[in-house]
Design a protein around this motif. Sequence first.
Motif, PDB file in Angstrom:
ATOM      1  N   HIS A  79      38.544  71.725  19.533  1.00 13.93           N
ATOM      2  CA  HIS A  79      38.850  70.363  20.007  1.00 13.93           C
ATOM      3  C   HIS A  79      39.996  69.759  19.223  1.00 13.93           C
ATOM      4  O   HIS A  79      40.394  68.629  19.470  1.00 13.93           O
ATOM      5  CB  HIS A  79      37.604  69.474  19.873  1.00 13.93           C
ATOM      6  N   TRP A  80      40.498  70.482  18.272  1.00 10.78           N
ATOM      7  CA  TRP A  80      41.523  69.932  17.406  1.00 10.78           C
ATOM      8  C   TRP A  80      42.908  70.042  18.038  1.00 10.78           C
ATOM      9  O   TRP A  80      43.154  70.885  18.905  1.00 10.78           O
ATOM     10  CB  TRP A  80      41.526  70.676  16.070  1.00 10.78           C
ATOM     11  N   SER A  81      43.826  69.197  17.531  1.00 13.90           N
ATOM     12  CA  SER A  81      45.208  69.257  17.991  1.00 13.90           C
ATOM     13  C   SER A  81      45.813  70.593  17.556  1.00 13.90           C
ATOM     14  O   SER A  81      45.349  71.221  16.615  1.00 13.90           O
ATOM     15  CB  SER A  81      46.011  68.110  17.384  1.00 13.90           C
ATOM     16  N   GLU A  82      46.857  70.998  18.238  1.00 10.21           N
ATOM     17  CA  GLU A  82      47.488  72.286  17.938  1.00 10.21           C
ATOM     18  C   GLU A  82      47.980  72.310  16.489  1.00 10.21           C
ATOM     19  O   GLU A  82      47.813  73.302  15.781  1.00 10.21           O
ATOM     20  CB  GLU A  82      48.643  72.542  18.916  1.00 10.21           C
ATOM     21  N   ALA A  83      48.550  71.161  16.029  1.00 14.83           N
ATOM     22  CA  ALA A  83      49.067  71.107  14.658  1.00 14.83           C
ATOM     23  C   ALA A  83      47.937  71.319  13.647  1.00 14.83           C
ATOM     24  O   ALA A  83      48.078  72.069  12.670  1.00 14.83           O
ATOM     25  CB  ALA A  83      49.746  69.769  14.409  1.00 14.83           C
ATOM     26  N   THR A  84      46.796  70.667  13.892  1.00 10.46           N
ATOM     27  CA  THR A  84      45.655  70.817  12.983  1.00 10.46           C
ATOM     28  C   THR A  84      45.142  72.249  13.001  1.00 10.46           C
ATOM     29  O   THR A  84      44.803  72.818  11.957  1.00 10.46           O
ATOM     30  CB  THR A  84      44.536  69.845  13.386  1.00 10.46           C
ATOM     31  N   GLN A  85      45.085  72.829  14.179  1.00  8.14           N
ATOM     32  CA  GLN A  85      44.619  74.219  14.266  1.00  8.14           C
ATOM     33  C   GLN A  85      45.533  75.149  13.477  1.00  8.14           C
ATOM     34  O   GLN A  85      45.076  76.074  12.813  1.00  8.14           O
ATOM     35  CB  GLN A  85      44.577  74.669  15.728  1.00  8.14           C
ATOM     36  N   GLU A  86      46.842  74.886  13.572  1.00  2.27           N
ATOM     37  CA  GLU A  86      47.793  75.721  12.847  1.00  2.27           C
ATOM     38  C   GLU A  86      47.555  75.592  11.339  1.00  2.27           C
ATOM     39  O   GLU A  86      47.541  76.567  10.600  1.00  2.27           O
ATOM     40  CB  GLU A  86      49.223  75.301  13.219  1.00  2.27           C
ATOM     41  N   GLU A  98      41.541  64.393  11.432  1.00  2.00           N
ATOM     42  CA  GLU A  98      41.645  64.501  12.888  1.00  2.00           C
ATOM     43  C   GLU A  98      40.928  63.345  13.582  1.00  2.00           C
ATOM     44  O   GLU A  98      41.431  62.780  14.544  1.00  2.00           O
ATOM     45  CB  GLU A  98      41.044  65.837  13.326  1.00  2.00           C
ATOM     46  N   GLU A  99      39.754  62.987  13.064  1.00  2.00           N
ATOM     47  CA  GLU A  99      38.963  61.991  13.776  1.00  2.00           C
ATOM     48  C   GLU A  99      38.785  60.680  13.010  1.00  2.00           C
ATOM     49  O   GLU A  99      38.114  59.784  13.502  1.00  2.00           O
ATOM     50  CB  GLU A  99      37.573  62.559  14.096  1.00  2.00           C
ATOM     51  N   GLY A 100      39.340  60.596  11.793  1.00  6.89           N
ATOM     52  CA  GLY A 100      39.200  59.369  11.019  1.00  6.89           C
ATOM     53  C   GLY A 100      38.006  59.415  10.091  1.00  6.89           C
ATOM     54  O   GLY A 100      38.005  58.783   9.050  1.00  6.89           O
ATOM     55  N   TYR A 101      36.983  60.109  10.472  1.00  9.15           N
ATOM     56  CA  TYR A 101      35.843  60.331   9.588  1.00  9.15           C
ATOM     57  C   TYR A 101      35.182  61.622  10.027  1.00  9.15           C
ATOM     58  O   TYR A 101      35.587  62.224  11.036  1.00  9.15           O
ATOM     59  CB  TYR A 101      34.877  59.149   9.603  1.00  9.15           C
ATOM     60  N   LEU A 102      34.165  62.047   9.267  1.00  2.31           N
ATOM     61  CA  LEU A 102      33.566  63.354   9.546  1.00  2.31           C
ATOM     62  C   LEU A 102      32.389  63.200  10.517  1.00  2.31           C
ATOM     63  O   LEU A 102      31.354  62.648  10.166  1.00  2.31           O
ATOM     64  CB  LEU A 102      33.099  63.979   8.229  1.00  2.31           C
ATOM     65  N   THR A 103      32.578  63.671  11.725  1.00  2.89           N
ATOM     66  CA  THR A 103      31.513  63.591  12.722  1.00  2.89           C
ATOM     67  C   THR A 103      30.719  64.894  12.726  1.00  2.89           C
ATOM     68  O   THR A 103      31.137  65.900  12.156  1.00  2.89           O
ATOM     69  CB  THR A 103      32.110  63.408  14.126  1.00  2.89           C
TER      70      THR A 103
END
Lengths: 207, 837
Positions: free
Chosen positions: A3-10, A36-41
Amino acid sequence: MSHWSEATQERAREIIARYPQKRSAVMPLLYLAMAEEGYLTNEGMEEVARWVDITPAQVQAVATFYTMYKRRPTGRYLVSCCTSISCMLLGGDDVLHAVEDESGVPHGETGADGLLSVEHVECIGACGGAPAVQVNYELIEGVTPDKARDLVRWLDTARPDVVNTDEMQELFGGVRSFDWAIREGEGAKGPYPAFQALGTVGREGET
Amino acid sequence: MPGPCQIAVSCRHVACTASGGLGVAMGEAGPEHVTITIDGVSHEVPAGALVIKAAQDRGTYIPRFCWHERMNPVGMCRMCLVEVQGPRGPMLVTACTNNVADGMVVDTRGPTVKKAQEAVLEFLLANHPLDCPVCDKGGECPLQDQAFSHGPGESRFVEIKRNFAKPIPISDLVLLDRERCILCARCTRFSDEISGDPLIEFKSRANVTEVNTFPDLPFSSYFSGNTIQICPVGALTSAQYRFRARPWDLQMVESSGMHDTAHPRLSVQVSQNEVLRLVGVDNDATNHGWLSDKDRFGFQYLTSEERLTMPLVRQDGQLVETTWAEALDRVAERIGLIRDEDGGEVFAVIGGGHGTNEDAYAISKFARVVLETNNVDARLDDALSSHFLAATADRGLIADIDGADTILLWGPDLKEEHPTLYLRVRRAAQELGVRLVVIHPRATGLDDRASMKLTYRPGGGFALLDEVADGKHPELRQALSADRVVAIVGQASFADGPQLAESVAAYVRNKAGSARILPLARRGNIFGALDMGLAPDLLPGRVAPDHAGRAALAESWGEPPAARGKDTRAMLEGIDSGEIRFLLLVGADPVRDVPDPRRALLAMDSAEYVVSIDLFLNDSNREADVVLPAAGFAEKDGTVTNLEGRVQKVNVIAPIPGQGRPDWAILDDLAERAGRPIGLANAESIAKEISEVAPAYTGITWDHLEWEARDGAVVPLSGSQPLSHIPVALKGDNAPTAPLLLHVGRTLYDDGVMLRHSPSLRPLARGAVVHLNPEDAKKAGAQDGHPVRVVTSHGEGEFSAILDEGTPEGVVYVPFNQPGGAPLGTDAVVRVTAVGR
């Protein structure tokens, strides 16, 4: 299926590649999930579990052990006031109360407008410049209750995209532990520590 | 479309074992010894042993909570503090994390140690509630016991204790009370180190640390019940046993678990004539104290309201209760009539794989002597050849896997079908560093510990074996050419014929320096049943029914029939075609259990006369002419034989409900009434007769098992096994080439009769599901959790789709015999379509 953005996945791939065992990357990846989400879900922890091939329960064990992994929504600025012994002896509690009073946010909570979270923390390694405060883990030393009020008002009005330790030290700080320390211009852009590898620094490339 | 097989090689994780702990148990050559002093007494102990273990083996018990002999030490609870003389004077160290050294001086009960122990207990009890009177653990609780034996007697803590919601269910079977937890990490370490499904872990830190699951991800491990057993306080309790009994009210007897062909040792615990729980017993040879949840909780069927309690005979189309005399006379009369008309060829006996060896022997003798037939089979058309199972050359022991260079597992998913063996293989690969090769059509429970994993398309096993033989998989060839190779072989999929496993064994025997073969089969005592001759081509004691074999039996049995017998499939076909007129089922439900139930259904519909000895009415005996109530697990004593040929004693502790009787007693009575007495007086005398008649069982009497061979005796004791079957390499069919192939496999929980009547486990069956690779699902338009139609030439039905990366593209995986699941037969070609809504 991330579910992460491509940049985060990289970034996740790069971080995992640094370790002989995938699971060693769990802690940096938890910061990625926070950024990625502002806090840890819970979803963030499940995602990390998939990346490093351990169970979500094992990720949760790490995430809940460390207080810097925030599992509730955190304000844009996280103000952490040290109340460990050196700071306490030099008025750290008064600084905390000033922050709480000026912002209207009790420690451990986040303001209704989502701007500020206030917490008291154990030693942040700035005993030489006590009392110390961090904003988004950027350090300010030698803070007085009045300066703390100024800091809160400044965050409310200036609302900087990036907070930077040297800038805030000049505006609100006093005695520093190491006034000869190298200045760093990067700063933090959110309520999580600024690391190059995580892509969480405010102004990349600046020093 | 994927090729015939995909190879994936992953690196192996070798967890480092702390020196001492597990290593000592391996002890191949006699370990070196060192001299230490424990409480002023000098002892010789194995070098490298942990202080706590060395002391225990020399008779000094050091209190402990976190340390467990079968797990790696962590030193978390601090209860085992002892005083050791060090270079800087005496110091307190944990006995569970320190190894003995020559000249070590250990004090386990001096004033310093006593003070430390009292302090540790006072701290542990600072938060532990004193609710022992309402705690299931009370009376058998290490914390309670050690608070009495080593505690200060009083606490200085007046503060309020921690509060948590309690108890919370962490799975369908296990309840968690976090207030009682002392954070010893036994449960979390078990799930990580032993069972390999770490779904419980510590959460948070300091004073609010707790053990818990991830939200909405329950502790759904097949081995969760072990955490209840090893919890040293009452934090983890059994939902099924909760508040059912106090430990001091229980009577108990040792026995073997019968859901699993490894026969894990366990203690059957009974109150007021009702089996209330089963607890694992540590046995070096088999289970190391662990039990799967199926073995632990799958006994509730014994006290089901549905148990048969009276003999039933068909009258005006209905099964009605009657007396034993009436029921057995009817059957005896019918046997006499049919035998006089057509001889023994028209009789068939299916079953016997769930009972004791004594029962199986009685069935075998009854079939040959009374029915005059060799049409007898304990396998239900789903097993390897009987000679390969019972008497393969180079048959291995479970313990052989510990010292192997390579374990080849080409067969069913052990986690689903052979949980005890699964734990042993996992330990060998994870803790002992044995190289593990897994070959299976899809993901299995051991993949994470395999150093090599190959998948192949269902039915394509022979093609893969040819490839290996042709040198296409050099790494695998090399692994199999090692010095000590253990091959665990069985039927991985219904699409693989039974010959594949034997061909694999033949290949490994040729390749390896020294090979050990462990052939797998299902049903609790299948190996005992085969050893007693419950196969058309076997007589008791692993004897082929050739001239010499029959002659040897003639003295005690009279000459057994010479005609070639039929196996289960041939018997079912024979019933349908009218060749077989009389069917005796003993604890068998072919309609539910054979891979292609159409054959069994046809047979049951057209059978002339069916007699069933069983615990329940099931889909196969509902239309029978006579149904006789039998004795179940813990309701009879006898011996059983596990997959390595180990004979162990099982014991009686509960009464048989109603008028039920053991199988052997029913058959003895029936033989008497049919005019051909088989002379079986009681189970122990049958065991004696077996030890005299069955060559491989020479010398194995109950006395021997109860007094000399506490871990069981492996048959044959001497070289008296007459049959030695050399595995043969065969050529199989070419793999089907259809784009989608069906893989039907067994799961631990299914819709079998025993689980259906065990309320704790019944809800855990998978249900009618089909696993699809996401790519295949996309092509079929199937979505996760939505219904799809699965069609083969043998059957069809609606299943709920599970999108699963563990199932390779082109493979459709359907768990066998699930509640609501339609049978699909053994045909490999399959079509899947989404069901429109």
